[in-house]
Design an enzyme around this catalytic site. Structure first.
Site, PDB file in Angstrom:
ATOM      1  N   ASP A 125       0.900  -1.077  -0.094  1.00  0.00           N
ATOM      2  CA  ASP A 125      -0.086   0.078  -0.018  1.00  0.00           C
ATOM      3  C   ASP A 125       0.849   1.258   0.000  1.00  0.00           C
ATOM      4  O   ASP A 125       1.717   1.401   0.846  1.00  0.00           O
ATOM      5  CB  ASP A 125      -0.850  -0.163   1.301  1.00  0.00           C
ATOM      6  CG  ASP A 125      -2.150   1.062   1.217  1.00  0.00           C
ATOM      7  OD1 ASP A 125      -2.433   1.322   0.116  1.00  0.00           O
ATOM      8  OD2 ASP A 125      -2.540   1.317   2.241  1.00  0.00           O
ATOM      9  N   TYR A 127       1.065   5.437  -0.589  1.00  0.00           N
ATOM     10  CA  TYR A 127       0.711   6.640   0.395  1.00  0.00           C
ATOM     11  C   TYR A 127       0.655   7.887  -0.555  1.00  0.00           C
ATOM     12  O   TYR A 127       1.560   8.900  -0.175  1.00  0.00           O
ATOM     13  CB  TYR A 127       1.379   6.650   1.598  1.00  0.00           C
ATOM     14  CG  TYR A 127       0.968   7.762   2.727  1.00  0.00           C
ATOM     15  CD1 TYR A 127      -0.167   7.409   3.444  1.00  0.00           C
ATOM     16  CD2 TYR A 127       2.220   8.466   3.470  1.00  0.00           C
ATOM     17  CE1 TYR A 127      -0.400   8.358   4.398  1.00  0.00           C
ATOM     18  CE2 TYR A 127       1.888   9.368   4.483  1.00  0.00           C
ATOM     19  CZ  TYR A 127       0.499   9.301   4.851  1.00  0.00           C
ATOM     20  OH  TYR A 127       0.238  10.289   6.132  1.00  0.00           O
ATOM     21  N   HIS A 132      -4.093  13.686   0.842  1.00  0.00           N
ATOM     22  CA  HIS A 132      -4.325  12.860   2.104  1.00  0.00           C
ATOM     23  C   HIS A 132      -3.022  12.923   2.973  1.00  0.00           C
ATOM     24  O   HIS A 132      -3.515  12.905   4.395  1.00  0.00           O
ATOM     25  CB  HIS A 132      -4.481  11.409   1.557  1.00  0.00           C
ATOM     26  CG  HIS A 132      -4.407  10.346   2.576  1.00  0.00           C
ATOM     27  ND1 HIS A 132      -5.660  10.260   3.441  1.00  0.00           N
ATOM     28  CD2 HIS A 132      -3.769   9.224   2.720  1.00  0.00           C
ATOM     29  CE1 HIS A 132      -5.311   9.270   4.267  1.00  0.00           C
ATOM     30  NE2 HIS A 132      -4.359   8.756   4.159  1.00  0.00           N
ATOM     31  N   ARG A 141       0.267  14.639  13.297  1.00  0.00           N
ATOM     32  CA  ARG A 141       1.649  15.116  13.598  1.00  0.00           C
ATOM     33  C   ARG A 141       1.587  16.723  13.960  1.00  0.00           C
ATOM     34  O   ARG A 141       0.796  17.094  14.970  1.00  0.00           O
ATOM     35  CB  ARG A 141       2.624  14.420  12.620  1.00  0.00           C
ATOM     36  CG  ARG A 141       2.846  13.175  13.264  1.00  0.00           C
ATOM     37  CD  ARG A 141       4.126  12.528  12.108  1.00  0.00           C
ATOM     38  NE  ARG A 141       3.365  12.986  10.786  1.00  0.00           N
ATOM     39  CZ  ARG A 141       2.640  11.566  10.144  1.00  0.00           C
ATOM     40  NH1 ARG A 141       2.371  10.657  10.939  1.00  0.00           N
ATOM     41  NH2 ARG A 141       2.137  11.947   8.968  1.00  0.00           N
ATOM     42  N   GLU A 200      -9.307   3.943  -2.810  1.00  0.00           N
ATOM     43  CA  GLU A 200      -8.030   3.827  -3.261  1.00  0.00           C
ATOM     44  C   GLU A 200      -8.160   3.192  -4.688  1.00  0.00           C
ATOM     45  O   GLU A 200      -9.193   2.552  -4.988  1.00  0.00           O
ATOM     46  CB  GLU A 200      -7.154   2.880  -2.372  1.00  0.00           C
ATOM     47  CG  GLU A 200      -6.800   3.445  -0.952  1.00  0.00           C
ATOM     48  CD  GLU A 200      -5.642   2.875  -0.340  1.00  0.00           C
ATOM     49  OE1 GLU A 200      -4.905   2.036  -1.065  1.00  0.00           O
ATOM     50  OE2 GLU A 200      -5.533   2.904   0.935  1.00  0.00           O
ATOM     51  N   GLN A 239      -5.264   1.230  14.879  1.00  0.00           N
ATOM     52  CA  GLN A 239      -4.079   1.890  14.301  1.00  0.00           C
ATOM     53  C   GLN A 239      -3.340   2.849  15.150  1.00  0.00           C
ATOM     54  O   GLN A 239      -1.997   2.828  15.215  1.00  0.00           O
ATOM     55  CB  GLN A 239      -4.602   2.455  12.912  1.00  0.00           C
ATOM     56  CG  GLN A 239      -3.451   2.943  11.929  1.00  0.00           C
ATOM     57  CD  GLN A 239      -3.916   3.410  10.628  1.00  0.00           C
ATOM     58  OE1 GLN A 239      -5.379   3.691  10.502  1.00  0.00           O
ATOM     59  NE2 GLN A 239      -3.164   4.104   9.925  1.00  0.00           N
ATOM     60  N   LYS A 252      -5.312  -2.478   9.967  1.00  0.00           N
ATOM     61  CA  LYS A 252      -5.671  -2.515   8.419  1.00  0.00           C
ATOM     62  C   LYS A 252      -5.650  -3.933   8.255  1.00  0.00           C
ATOM     63  O   LYS A 252      -6.647  -4.396   7.049  1.00  0.00           O
ATOM     64  CB  LYS A 252      -4.337  -2.086   7.819  1.00  0.00           C
ATOM     65  CG  LYS A 252      -3.897  -0.552   7.859  1.00  0.00           C
ATOM     66  CD  LYS A 252      -4.936   0.400   7.242  1.00  0.00           C
ATOM     67  CE  LYS A 252      -4.149   1.705   7.357  1.00  0.00           C
ATOM     68  NZ  LYS A 252      -5.026   2.547   6.291  1.00  0.00           N
ATOM     69  N   THR A 349      -4.740   6.209   0.204  1.00  0.00           N
ATOM     70  CA  THR A 349      -6.349   7.022  -0.102  1.00  0.00           C
ATOM     71  C   THR A 349      -5.865   8.219  -0.970  1.00  0.00           C
ATOM     72  O   THR A 349      -4.993   8.900  -0.922  1.00  0.00           O
ATOM     73  CB  THR A 349      -6.422   7.671   1.473  1.00  0.00           C
ATOM     74  OG1 THR A 349      -6.473   6.382   2.518  1.00  0.00           O
ATOM     75  CG2 THR A 349      -7.899   8.279   1.502  1.00  0.00           C
TER      76      THR A 349
END
Lengths: 416, 416
Positions: A125, A127, A132, A141, A200, A239, A252, A349
């Site tokens: 996967d 990113y 996103h 963060r 996705e 998560q 996930k 995503t």
């Protein structure tokens, strides 16, 4: 064929136009699992069509058309699979072909069961949506430094769980897991309270590579067979607690859903588009010129129990991806990691920059703070039991439409 | 058999004593891939032994003994695989058995080629050594708070790459990747300068589970078929730059090596031992009583090019793992993630608390700062081209010794 005209009726807005002809694995009464091609409201039975001589000009073992997965068929290479598509397209426009004259080679879509199209060996996967990654970085963060320093230098990705990738229609059991309730420090074990989807797209690897070798980015698309819609179901509370320092795991791995029809990359050629400018310029092994993105409209809908109509909650587009698929695949093999046919690589995503173009509940509701309202007035901070999530995707240009159908999953309540 | 006495000579210090009898996949002249059992300096050919009637009392398809992988054999269940082991053990102690009387059922180990014992569907790497996690946390994060807050509540783990797991003896190509040189901010692309091994053990899943179901921790060992040695090769500079926020990816996925012989869990029963006390007490779904750790001596050696003897650089033990295998498997399925036979779960680097019991170069050299010295006087901060890394493991008690053989890999120079 420049302007193919099929002899069977295809609804004007069908995802499965004569220009599409994606591959999948289906079964039906009297027909075990086999390879099919979607056309309008029908499925072409390639195994039986081969027995009737449709592919007699081609030299390959027709046994692969009766496989449980597309892997062996895909392994024949794009030259062969492309010719199979061309022959089916020609036959669907030629009233004298076996597809028209012989009973049973076309099966109504309502009468078939769709299965996992490929046996996924490894699943990765990425990113790769800037919007996103920025939104998530802001929430989890630092709002001032949402993107980590590596993000614009390489397509960040991680290994996911292959065993729990399921075909559209499979029900999804709400997972249990360790969760730290708000305001507490110690975890408890119980059903996720923050069940989410992730919109996705994923591609299927079509060509194996050997360990220790790398695929140059300019050749990377040769290794991509086709695309599906991908729902990376996520339990945000599980998560959040588990993911440091080694990444997402049980938040996930309970399930990911894919659409059943694999749309070959060649089908998407008319919908190529330039991606966003990459600044800083990537290192040489990641530099791609030209149109390496694809203009594919995407949407997410939720249908609640008892409601007869889904509510669309997000619309976005695959064309915005910061890192394109060629870059993802080249990066993945840059260390010599070997790929197998049927491996799956998902985009991460896909979010746009507007409030109504976000690809998961985490973003749509700002981590549950601002619920969305469905057409029936119900509100959702996160997915509830019996909610059905529906992903859709299609490309359209100059009167040509090709689509992915749907990727659907309904949430079942957690086990005690 | 309480005190089995084999009729063939077995060296006193052999890993493959009459008490062990691990399973593997081998080939030899005139013998395609098939299931074998290691005994002393020989391999028992189970496929040919079955043809000679050795297993006639058992009801299973002997075709699984001619498979390319152990998966189908393991899927028969421990009741069957355990009986196969017992029959082989009995026959090795009965001079009148077919193993003695018929030529060719025992093949010299020097004459066979070993292959991957299982087809790995999904591979998970845990991080279950307290000493390793503490050492790494001190180096990369905060010396005062080396362990993250979740570490003692759950066995932290992540998905790894299954396609690049290779059998002992396979050469390992030094990976290229993005690296930020010391003192710089921008990455460059090139061969890793910080190539490392990781001393781990891994178990092979022996029983599949269905999506949406969980394995109670008390039943978890029923799902573990057996163990191998595992070298999780790592490129520390690639890993350091890429791993935030989603975990290790290309810094690991170029290769992992395993020992070829899978030692069934039942073989290790005499070597059970209590693990370290877990404080805080884990949540109920992770609570195990009794002896769930295993007392297995482990060591790492490096052999440089031209040197005829390896230098042992670390000795440690599997008995120290903070999280045991039952807890790892129960946690993995606690969210409903389904397991398949052949899935592999590795322990994470196994380190002790002394300078000479650390399980990777990162710890042994304090991230390259203090090189280790080999017996031949050569120094190593990290692995160099043509270095061979050798992992060994064995358990010994009351005159009974069972071992894992070796897990070996030689480093090849990077491709340009």
């Amino acid at each position: 064929m420049p302007n193919p005209k099929p002899w069977l009726d295809i609804p004007h807005d069908s995802d499965f136009s004569i220009h599409n002809l994606p591959f999948g694995i289906f079964s039906a009464t009297g027909k075990g699992k086999r390879v099919g091609v979607a056309i309008g409201e029908y499925v072409v039975d390639l195994a039986d069509a081969a027995s009737e001589g449709l592919f007699e000009e081609l030299q390959f073992d027709f046994g692969v058309l009766s496989s449980e997965y597309l892997n062996d068929f895909i392994s024949l290479g794009k030259q062969v699979t492309g010719k199979v598509r061309s022959i089916v397209q020609f036959a669907l426009c030629d009233q004298s072909s076996v597809l028209s004259s012989i009973e049973g080679l076309l099966v109504e879509m309502t009468a078939v069961t769709m299965h996992m199209p490929v046996k996924v060996g490894d699943y990765t996967d990425f990113y790769s949506s800037l919007e996103h990654a920025t939104n998530v970085g802001k929430m989890f963060r630092d709002p001032q430094n949402a993107l980590l320093s590596n993000w614009k230098h390489l397509p960040v990705g991680y290994h996911g769980r292959a065993s729990s990738i399921v075909v559209s229609g499979t029900e999804i059991r709400r997972p249990n897991g360790q969760i730290v309730p708000d305001g507490q420090n110690e975890p408890e074990f119980g059903p996720t309270q923050k069940l989410d989807f992730e919109l996705e797209m994923a591609f299927v690897v079509g060509k194996e590579t050997q360990a220790g070798t790398s695929v140059p980015v300019k050749e990377a698309e040769d290794h991509i067979f086709g695309l599906v819609l991908f729902n990376d179901w996520s339990a945000r509370d599980i998560q959040k607690w588990e993911y440091q320092p080694l990444g997402p795991f049980l938040g996930k791995s309970f399930a990911s859903s894919i659409s059943p029809w694999v749309v070959p990359l060649e089908v998407l050629e008319p919908f190529r588009i330039k991606g966003p400018e990459q600044d800083p310029k990537p290192l040489e092994y990641l530099q791609t010129g030209g149109e390496k993105n694809f203009d594919i409209n995407l949407e997410v809908a939720i249908q609640t129990k008892g409601d007869d109509k889904p509510s669309t909650i997000s619309k976005t587009n695959f064309n915005r991806m910061y890192w394109n698929m060629a870059q993802q695949l080249a990066h993945h093999t840059s260390n010599g990691c070997n790929l197998n046919v049927g491996d799956m690589m998902a985009s991460g995503t896909i979010s746009g920059s507007d409030r109504d173009s976000l690809g998961c509940m985490l973003e749509l509701t700002l981590n549950g703070a601002i619920p969305i309202t469905l057409n029936n007035g119900q509100k959702r901070s996160w997915l509830e039991d019996d909610d059905t999530v529906i992903l859709r995707g299609f490309a359209e240009k100059d009167g040509v439409r090709v689509g992915f159908g749907e990727c659907v999953g309904r949430v079942l309540k957690a086990l005690e």
